[in-house]
Design a protein around this motif. Structure first.
Motif, PDB file in Angstrom:
ATOM      1  N   THR A  89       0.876  -1.167   0.000  1.00 10.68           N
ATOM      2  CA  THR A  89       0.000   0.000   0.000  1.00 10.68           C
ATOM      3  C   THR A  89       0.909   1.212   0.000  1.00 10.68           C
ATOM      4  OG1 THR A  89      -1.822  -1.058   1.202  1.00 10.68           O
ATOM      5  CG2 THR A  89      -1.685   1.341   1.329  1.00 10.68           C
ATOM      6  N   ILE A  90       0.716   2.074  -0.981  1.00 11.60           N
ATOM      7  CA  ILE A  90       1.422   3.347  -1.022  1.00 11.60           C
ATOM      8  C   ILE A  90       0.474   4.367  -0.416  1.00 11.60           C
ATOM      9  CG2 ILE A  90       2.610   5.048  -2.447  1.00 11.60           C
ATOM     10  CD1 ILE A  90       3.767   2.135  -2.563  1.00 11.60           C
ATOM     11  N   LEU A  91       0.884   4.991   0.661  1.00  9.53           N
ATOM     12  CA  LEU A  91       0.029   5.882   1.435  1.00  9.53           C
ATOM     13  C   LEU A  91       0.531   7.316   1.314  1.00  9.53           C
ATOM     14  CD1 LEU A  91      -2.064   6.570   3.617  1.00  9.53           C
ATOM     15  CD2 LEU A  91      -0.486   5.644   5.312  1.00  9.53           C
ATOM     16  N   THR A  92      -0.340   8.191   0.812  1.00  7.31           N
ATOM     17  CA  THR A  92       0.017   9.597   0.647  1.00  7.31           C
ATOM     18  C   THR A  92      -0.923  10.469   1.467  1.00  7.31           C
ATOM     19  OG1 THR A  92       0.865   9.188  -1.581  1.00  7.31           O
ATOM     20  CG2 THR A  92       0.350  11.465  -1.024  1.00  7.31           C
ATOM     21  N   PRO A  93      -0.448  10.930   2.639  1.00  7.94           N
ATOM     22  CA  PRO A  93      -1.226  11.913   3.383  1.00  7.94           C
ATOM     23  C   PRO A  93      -1.003  13.280   2.740  1.00  7.94           C
ATOM     24  CG  PRO A  93       0.787  11.393   4.580  1.00  7.94           C
ATOM     25  CD  PRO A  93       0.787  10.558   3.331  1.00  7.94           C
ATOM     26  N   THR A  94      -2.046  14.079   2.632  1.00 10.78           N
ATOM     27  CA  THR A  94      -1.872  15.373   1.974  1.00 10.78           C
ATOM     28  C   THR A  94      -2.787  16.428   2.587  1.00 10.78           C
ATOM     29  OG1 THR A  94      -1.728  16.457  -0.189  1.00 10.78           O
ATOM     30  CG2 THR A  94      -3.542  14.900   0.131  1.00 10.78           C
ATOM     31  N   GLU A 111       5.171   4.791 -13.478  1.00 11.07           N
ATOM     32  CA  GLU A 111       6.419   4.341 -14.092  1.00 11.07           C
ATOM     33  C   GLU A 111       7.030   3.116 -13.399  1.00 11.07           C
ATOM     34  OE1 GLU A 111       8.739   7.912 -14.008  1.00 11.07           O
ATOM     35  OE2 GLU A 111       7.610   8.805 -15.657  1.00 11.07           O
ATOM     36  N   GLN A 112       6.441   2.696 -12.308  1.00 10.58           N
ATOM     37  CA  GLN A 112       6.955   1.517 -11.612  1.00 10.58           C
ATOM     38  C   GLN A 112       6.710   0.267 -12.452  1.00 10.58           C
ATOM     39  OE1 GLN A 112       8.652   1.498  -8.504  1.00 10.58           O
ATOM     40  NE2 GLN A 112       8.628   3.690  -8.941  1.00 10.58           N
ATOM     41  N   GLY A 113       7.715  -0.589 -12.559  1.00 11.29           N
ATOM     42  CA  GLY A 113       7.543  -1.856 -13.260  1.00 11.29           C
ATOM     43  C   GLY A 113       6.710  -2.829 -12.446  1.00 11.29           C
ATOM     44  N   TYR A 114       6.793  -2.731 -11.138  1.00 11.72           N
ATOM     45  CA  TYR A 114       6.058  -3.589 -10.214  1.00 11.72           C
ATOM     46  C   TYR A 114       4.676  -2.975  -9.997  1.00 11.72           C
ATOM     47  CZ  TYR A 114       5.129  -6.310  -6.008  1.00 11.72           C
ATOM     48  OH  TYR A 114       4.591  -7.153  -5.079  1.00 11.72           O
ATOM     49  N   LYS A 115       3.625  -3.768 -10.139  1.00  6.48           N
ATOM     50  CA  LYS A 115       2.262  -3.212 -10.096  1.00  6.48           C
ATOM     51  C   LYS A 115       1.362  -3.806  -9.018  1.00  6.48           C
ATOM     52  CE  LYS A 115       2.903  -0.553 -13.667  1.00  6.48           C
ATOM     53  NZ  LYS A 115       3.086   0.874 -13.511  1.00  6.48           N
ATOM     54  N   ASP A 116       1.904  -4.631  -8.119  1.00  2.00           N
ATOM     55  CA  ASP A 116       1.069  -5.231  -7.081  1.00  2.00           C
ATOM     56  C   ASP A 116       0.956  -4.283  -5.886  1.00  2.00           C
ATOM     57  OD1 ASP A 116      -0.499  -7.048  -5.704  1.00  2.00           O
ATOM     58  OD2 ASP A 116       1.202  -8.234  -4.999  1.00  2.00           O
ATOM     59  N   PHE A 117       0.324  -3.137  -6.122  1.00  2.00           N
ATOM     60  CA  PHE A 117       0.152  -2.157  -5.060  1.00  2.00           C
ATOM     61  C   PHE A 117      -1.125  -1.365  -5.278  1.00  2.00           C
ATOM     62  CE2 PHE A 117       2.368   0.283  -8.317  1.00  2.00           C
ATOM     63  CZ  PHE A 117       1.808   1.548  -8.239  1.00  2.00           C
ATOM     64  N   GLU A 118      -1.541  -0.721  -4.214  1.00  2.00           N
ATOM     65  CA  GLU A 118      -2.640   0.230  -4.262  1.00  2.00           C
ATOM     66  C   GLU A 118      -2.098   1.570  -3.784  1.00  2.00           C
ATOM     67  OE1 GLU A 118      -5.687  -0.892  -1.427  1.00  2.00           O
ATOM     68  OE2 GLU A 118      -4.257  -0.887   0.236  1.00  2.00           O
ATOM     69  N   TRP A 119      -2.741   2.641  -4.228  1.00  2.00           N
ATOM     70  CA  TRP A 119      -2.345   3.981  -3.786  1.00  2.00           C
ATOM     71  C   TRP A 119      -3.507   4.585  -3.018  1.00  2.00           C
ATOM     72  CZ3 TRP A 119      -1.833   8.956  -7.173  1.00  2.00           C
ATOM     73  CH2 TRP A 119      -1.149   9.948  -6.459  1.00  2.00           C
ATOM     74  N   THR A 179      -2.691  11.920  11.954  1.00  2.00           N
ATOM     75  CA  THR A 179      -4.041  11.345  11.914  1.00  2.00           C
ATOM     76  C   THR A 179      -4.388  10.861  10.506  1.00  2.00           C
ATOM     77  OG1 THR A 179      -5.156  13.474  11.534  1.00  2.00           O
ATOM     78  CG2 THR A 179      -4.781  12.819  13.831  1.00  2.00           C
ATOM     79  N   ALA A 180      -3.836  11.536   9.487  1.00  3.29           N
ATOM     80  CA  ALA A 180      -4.037  11.074   8.111  1.00  3.29           C
ATOM     81  C   ALA A 180      -3.335   9.736   7.895  1.00  3.29           C
ATOM     82  CB  ALA A 180      -3.526  12.126   7.121  1.00  3.29           C
ATOM     83  N   ILE A 181      -2.141   9.594   8.452  1.00  7.33           N
ATOM     84  CA  ILE A 181      -1.420   8.322   8.346  1.00  7.33           C
ATOM     85  C   ILE A 181      -2.191   7.223   9.076  1.00  7.33           C
ATOM     86  CG2 ILE A 181       0.665   7.087   9.079  1.00  7.33           C
ATOM     87  CD1 ILE A 181       2.203   9.743   8.475  1.00  7.33           C
ATOM     88  N   ASN A 182      -2.690   7.522  10.259  1.00  3.80           N
ATOM     89  CA  ASN A 182      -3.469   6.527  11.008  1.00  3.80           C
ATOM     90  C   ASN A 182      -4.690   6.078  10.212  1.00  3.80           C
ATOM     91  OD1 ASN A 182      -1.684   6.637  13.154  1.00  3.80           O
ATOM     92  ND2 ASN A 182      -2.937   8.032  14.367  1.00  3.80           N
ATOM     93  N   ILE A 195       3.274  -1.178   4.093  1.00  6.30           N
ATOM     94  CA  ILE A 195       2.823   0.186   3.832  1.00  6.30           C
ATOM     95  C   ILE A 195       4.050   1.066   3.642  1.00  6.30           C
ATOM     96  CG2 ILE A 195       1.606   2.194   4.767  1.00  6.30           C
ATOM     97  CD1 ILE A 195      -0.130   0.198   6.375  1.00  6.30           C
ATOM     98  N   LEU A 196       4.030   1.806   2.536  1.00  5.84           N
ATOM     99  CA  LEU A 196       5.089   2.765   2.230  1.00  5.84           C
ATOM    100  C   LEU A 196       4.464   4.147   2.191  1.00  5.84           C
ATOM    101  CD1 LEU A 196       7.997   3.477   1.222  1.00  5.84           C
ATOM    102  CD2 LEU A 196       7.114   3.117  -1.087  1.00  5.84           C
ATOM    103  N   ILE A 197       4.956   5.050   3.025  1.00  4.53           N
ATOM    104  CA  ILE A 197       4.448   6.414   3.012  1.00  4.53           C
ATOM    105  C   ILE A 197       5.206   7.195   1.944  1.00  4.53           C
ATOM    106  CG2 ILE A 197       4.189   8.555   4.326  1.00  4.53           C
ATOM    107  CD1 ILE A 197       3.947   6.760   6.841  1.00  4.53           C
TER     108      ILE A 197
END
Length: 114
Positions: free
Chosen positions: A4-9, A25-33, A73-76, A87-89
């Motif tokens: 999971t790619i997590l983007t708090p904004t 552009e990532q070659g690897y696609k087994d993720f959600e944003w 709190t956005a990360i939580n 999870i990658l922030i």
């Protein structure tokens, strides 16, 4: 789903397109944003709607809006919504080299049994 790619904004929609492009552009696609909007006063909703219309991405994108409470709190919230094992922030103004997610997945597989 592995990642999971997590983007708090918060009021940073002008940066989200660059983050989006680096994920495409990532070659690897087994993720959600997951984009967690921490109560922005600008219209981040429209950015998300435009991404959904394009349908060019080969990964799911989810947008959640919450009342402003700070980045933590956005990360939580993102952690609660995440489906990935890892999870990658990725902040809204961050980018990743093209092989980053593949490298993470490779090392995770090597270390998983330890």
């Amino acid at each position: 789903m592995l990642l999971t790619i997590l983007t708090p904004t918060f009021n940073r929609s002008k940066f989200l397109l660059c983050a989006y492009k680096c994920l495409c552009e990532q070659g690897y696609k087994d993720f959600e944003w997951l984009i967690i909007d921490d109560g922005s006063t600008e219209n981040i909703d429209s950015f998300f709607e435009e991404l959904q219309k394009k349908k060019r991405n080969s990964f799911p994108i989810y947008y959640y809006r919450k009342e402003n409470g700070g980045k933590h709190t956005a990360i939580n919230r993102g952690v609660r919504e995440a489906s990935g094992e890892l999870i990658l922030i990725l902040d809204s103004d961050d980018t990743l080299p093209e092989d980053s997610l593949a490298t993470i997945a490779q090392y995770y597989e090597q270390c998983k049994g330890y």
